[in-house]
Design a protein around this motif. Structure first.
Motif, PDB file in Angstrom:
ATOM      1  N   LEU A  12      63.941 -14.872  26.983  1.00  0.00           N
ATOM      2  CA  LEU A  12      63.909 -13.764  27.117  1.00  0.00           C
ATOM      3  C   LEU A  12      64.775 -12.274  26.969  1.00  0.00           C
ATOM      4  O   LEU A  12      66.140 -12.801  26.966  1.00  0.00           O
ATOM      5  CB  LEU A  12      63.575 -12.896  29.371  1.00  0.00           C
ATOM      6  N   LEU A  13      64.685 -11.527  25.738  1.00  0.00           N
ATOM      7  CA  LEU A  13      66.040 -10.717  25.684  1.00  0.00           C
ATOM      8  C   LEU A  13      65.935  -9.201  26.264  1.00  0.00           C
ATOM      9  O   LEU A  13      64.783  -8.555  26.657  1.00  0.00           O
ATOM     10  CB  LEU A  13      65.524 -10.396  24.057  1.00  0.00           C
ATOM     11  N   LEU A  14      67.007  -8.981  26.607  1.00  0.00           N
ATOM     12  CA  LEU A  14      67.896  -7.272  27.138  1.00  0.00           C
ATOM     13  C   LEU A  14      68.541  -6.788  26.071  1.00  0.00           C
ATOM     14  O   LEU A  14      68.870  -7.541  25.883  1.00  0.00           O
ATOM     15  CB  LEU A  14      68.364  -7.135  28.349  1.00  0.00           C
ATOM     16  N   LEU A  15      68.024  -5.755  24.995  1.00  0.00           N
ATOM     17  CA  LEU A  15      68.746  -5.730  24.133  1.00  0.00           C
ATOM     18  C   LEU A  15      68.953  -3.922  24.103  1.00  0.00           C
ATOM     19  O   LEU A  15      67.251  -3.355  24.815  1.00  0.00           O
ATOM     20  CB  LEU A  15      67.306  -5.595  23.360  1.00  0.00           C
ATOM     21  N   ASP A  16      69.842  -3.519  23.992  1.00  0.00           N
ATOM     22  CA  ASP A  16      70.004  -1.980  24.082  1.00  0.00           C
ATOM     23  C   ASP A  16      70.304  -1.732  22.793  1.00  0.00           C
ATOM     24  O   ASP A  16      70.358  -1.929  21.888  1.00  0.00           O
ATOM     25  CB  ASP A  16      71.575  -1.684  24.328  1.00  0.00           C
ATOM     26  N   VAL A  17      69.832   0.103  22.730  1.00  0.00           N
ATOM     27  CA  VAL A  17      69.107   0.488  22.115  1.00  0.00           C
ATOM     28  C   VAL A  17      70.426   1.011  20.453  1.00  0.00           C
ATOM     29  O   VAL A  17      70.881   1.138  19.718  1.00  0.00           O
ATOM     30  CB  VAL A  17      68.547   1.962  21.990  1.00  0.00           C
TER      31      VAL A  17
ATOM     32  N   ASP B 231      70.967  -0.996  14.846  1.00  0.00           N
ATOM     33  CA  ASP B 231      70.720  -0.258  16.255  1.00  0.00           C
ATOM     34  C   ASP B 231      69.488  -0.860  16.988  1.00  0.00           C
ATOM     35  O   ASP B 231      68.920  -2.355  16.396  1.00  0.00           O
ATOM     36  CB  ASP B 231      70.228   0.908  16.691  1.00  0.00           C
ATOM     37  N   GLY B 232      69.582  -1.791  17.890  1.00  0.00           N
ATOM     38  CA  GLY B 232      68.109  -1.806  18.931  1.00  0.00           C
ATOM     39  C   GLY B 232      66.774  -1.953  18.111  1.00  0.00           C
ATOM     40  O   GLY B 232      66.189  -2.882  18.413  1.00  0.00           O
ATOM     41  N   ILE B 233      66.609  -0.851  17.957  1.00  0.00           N
ATOM     42  CA  ILE B 233      65.217  -0.293  17.459  1.00  0.00           C
ATOM     43  C   ILE B 233      64.960  -0.969  16.047  1.00  0.00           C
ATOM     44  O   ILE B 233      64.261  -1.927  15.869  1.00  0.00           O
ATOM     45  CB  ILE B 233      64.915   0.626  17.238  1.00  0.00           C
ATOM     46  N   ALA B 234      66.117  -1.067  14.961  1.00  0.00           N
ATOM     47  CA  ALA B 234      65.843  -1.419  14.206  1.00  0.00           C
ATOM     48  C   ALA B 234      66.119  -3.297  14.202  1.00  0.00           C
ATOM     49  O   ALA B 234      64.895  -4.218  13.328  1.00  0.00           O
ATOM     50  CB  ALA B 234      67.043  -1.509  13.034  1.00  0.00           C
TER      51      ALA B 234
END
Length: 452
Positions: free
Chosen positions: A50-55, A61-64
């Motif tokens: 599992l990955l916890l990813l900040d935006v 950035d997180g979305i890219a």
């Protein structure tokens, strides 16, 4: 399900510390990174559960980064975190396959519930994927030839032990498949299976890849990184193409295997590990030993149980069943109706030597299925793929005169046998040669036919 490995990518140190403490208290193994770039290197080496990813991150950035992960077919769930949440960013994250989108400040109870749900669903998806691959997957060990029955028996005997296995075989025969089967049938089946391609990793990076490194141990080592051996702890490590490993690395690997502990590059602490090593090679390692390119002492450590995977030309009787399985798999995968191979097309497949083995056959079936125009694949379509140099308009300047003569001779024999319905005696009379010579030619080119 048992706790898994969670990666946290967030540029705020306090957030990383609090998340690490919270998750470790629940029994999860946690690794954290301040940027997508550093997290990406670790993910490539050993993907998390599992990955916890900040935006908002420095650089990518997180979305890219989430989009990059999905384009790379990453299968683990991603929970996106944001202290500046907008409807747009939430929608984009969801469309890119994020499991959930959680706003900061984080609610610990909600976060833990989300983590548990994500890992449980991942477990169900993996179980379903495993069942589907067993039912239809092109990677399954298919075939009824006696050599395949013997191979399955060897795997069944070797798998339950802790002994190291050395798998021999030409490229494309399925050495990695055998290694995975050994792991799947072993007591370590629920632990990691980690592969290292010794031929694909540059010489100056192989030690870092195997043993890991400490921050600042060499130029570019900006963070601590665990190696593949450490990542495989409790499970199985596949050293693929082990015959391409440098002598210097061989010596270090030998010491590590004997001591059952390692030191990361630039480190001073001995780290114990419990890993079963399975190696694979397409080289004759005894010949490499004589040429002083492979250490004999390492060879005896790795080759406790040697297993040889037969080339496809030695089990040509399995080609029809392999083709059938590949057709059904690729038809379903591409949403197409399965095509048939004509009798002549199948004869062409049976008369070919398959230097690329099962991998080459699988690629051919996929190509013909996608590019084929009718409900039936003809011999001409197969020949254009197998022998482009001899097809109309074909040319291959890289072929030697001998290779072209052999190709021409093989085609003459195959076509003559087809005309005589596999009757070797009739074919020998037509070609004005004796049957013993024809048999020698057929054996040389891997051509099989029933003698009437």
């Amino acid at each position: 399900m048992p706790p898994g490995t969670i990666y946290v990518i967030d540029d705020e140190t306090n957030i990383r510390r609090s998340l690490t403490g919270l998750l470790e208290d629940e029994g999860y193994r946690v690794e954290d990174f301040p940027s997508a770039e550093e997290g990406s290197e670790r993910i490539d080496a050993a993907p998390p559960d599992l990955l916890l990813l900040d935006v908002r991150l420095p650089g990518v950035d997180g979305i890219a980064f989430l989009q990059t992960l999905r384009e790379g077919d990453a299968s683990f769930p991603v929970v996106v975190l944001s202290g500046h949440a907008t409807i747009d960013s939430a929608v984009r994250a969801t469309r890119l396959g994020a499991f959930d989108f959680i706003e900061k400040p984080l609610d610990p109870e909600r976060l833990l519930i989300t983590v548990r749900n994500a890992l449980e669903i991942r477990g169900l998806q993996e179980e379903n994927r495993d069942l589907r691959s067993r039912a239809l997957g092109p990677g399954e060990m298919i075939g009824d030839h006696p050599t395949m029955a013997a191979l399955r028996e060897e795997i069944g005997l070797a798998a339950p032990s802790r002994s190291r296995v050395l798998i021999y075989g030409e490229n494309g025969t399925g050495k990695e498949l055998v290694a995975r089967a050994i792991h799947a049938e072993s007591p370590r089946r629920d632990r990691p299976f980690i592969k290292v391609n010794c031929a694909a990793i540059p010489k100056d990076l192989i030690e870092s890849e195997l043993f890991g490194h400490e921050k600042g141990s060499f130029t570019g080592a900006t963070e601590q990184r665990i190696g593949k051996i450490e990542a495989a702890d409790g499970g199985t490590l596949l050293l693929d193409e082990v015959g391409d490993m440098s002598l210097e690395t061989q010596a270090k690997l030998l010491r590590v295997l004997e001591a059952r502990e390692l030191e990361r590059v630039g480190g001073r602490r001995a780290i114990p590990f419990d890993v079963r090593v399975v190696s694979a090679t397409n080289k004759n390692l005894r010949g490499e030993i004589e040429a002083k390119r492979f250490r004999e002492d390492l060879f005896f450590r790795l080759a406790v149980i040697p297993i040889t995977v037969p080339p496809l030309r030695e089990r040509a009787e399995d080609i029809p069943v392999l083709v059938d399985r590949f057709i059904r798999h690729f038809a379903e995968e591409n949403g197409r109706r399965p095509l048939r191979f004509s009798t002549g097309a199948m004869d062409s497949l049976l008369g070919y030597r398959w230097p690329g083995n099962v991998r080459e056959l699988k690629n051919l079936v996929e190509r013909l299925l996608i590019m084929g125009g009718g409900p039936e694949i003809t011999a001409e379509e197969v020949e254009r793929v197998l022998h482009p140099a001899s097809a109309p308009g074909g040319d291959d300047d890289s072929s030697t005169l001998r290779e072209r003569v052999e190709l021409f001779e093989m085609r003459i024999l195959t076509e003559a046998l087809r005309r005589n319905e596999g009757n070797v005696a009739e074919t020998a009379r037509e070609l004005r040669t004796d049957r013993a010579n024809l048999h020698r030619k057929m054996k040389r080119y891997g051509i099989r036919a029933k003698e009437a």
